[in-house]
Write a protein that holds these residues in place. Sequence first.
Motif: not given
Length: 361
Positions: A151-158
Amino acid sequence: MMNIEPKSIPKNNIDPHGLIVGHGDFKYRVDTNWGRLDPSKVPVENCHGMAFDSQGRIFMVTDNDKNNIIVYSKDGELLDAWGTQFPGAHAIKIVEENGVEFIYLVDSGWILNRNWDGESTDDWESPYNKVIAQAGFIAKLTLDGRVLYTIGHPQTIGIYRPDQAFRPTDIAIAPNGDLYVTDGYGSDYLIQYNNQGQYIRHWGGSENSDKNYNLVNTHGIEVDLRQPEQPKLIVSSRFEQALKVFSLSGEYIETIETPGAYIGGPVFHYDHFFAPVCWSDLEGKNVDDSGFIAIFDRNNKLVCNLGAQQPEYINGKLQKMCSSWDIFNHVHAICVDEDDNLYVGQWRANNSYPFKLVKID
């Protein structure tokens, strides 16, 4: 404020008279030889997190760039050491899912700086500091270290802006498999995912109109199952010197004040929980080598401190605490075995290995 002078017992060396810590029902003999290894073969940087598997093995995460995972027996023998892909290894949880055990490992994003000037350790904005920041992540692994997903950086899911930092510090797993991640070195949110790593919700941060929802340097989390019909989350808000209690869907329930203690997340053992304290607060500052272990009862009342003055309540209010400087540097990791013994890992403890506190009946 009490003026407590550091004692002469050397940290990470056995007291020749047998050092005993604690009081009442919580007395322990300190065994600092328990986890010592050959640093030329199996080095550590910081002992950040520890967890048992069902076989009684202890998995410890360290951010050393030679091995991120060290596996011990309960006798302190080295069983395995592996992993170089987690330079910011910070927390570990082991859970059983459908009869199979898995590791959830939290990498907080700090990496050893190849351009370190050899001196700077706390100049976080310097390109020459010992560690520098990148984005962190969560990894689900098999017990032998194979990565299943991340699970990476939450910017990738907005849910984060690109300029918001994501440097997670801990993870808790609910009975239904949902994951709760504290972003304590990043943007201080608590993020809930399902067991496939898919986003559900988030809350926290440090700028809420209702300050009960604030989390500041949130550094640890666990699910409280002492009342199985009403599970809760207990979450560290370390720089508020408090633990905060939420429902599993994010509703605020209460705050457990810990004045004087920069406290981490709980480790449950029957009706009690143990919490690592990284620093004591003296005159508004987090002081070096002032960590201890706080022990709370079923009602979330502090009943014992290991390595600090004993808790005192006046008119129901816990009074300010600080370290007695008798053994700990900065307590960061705790696990408890079935015989009530504690295993303790530390941050910034001169590359020392974890040690054992043997329960005295």
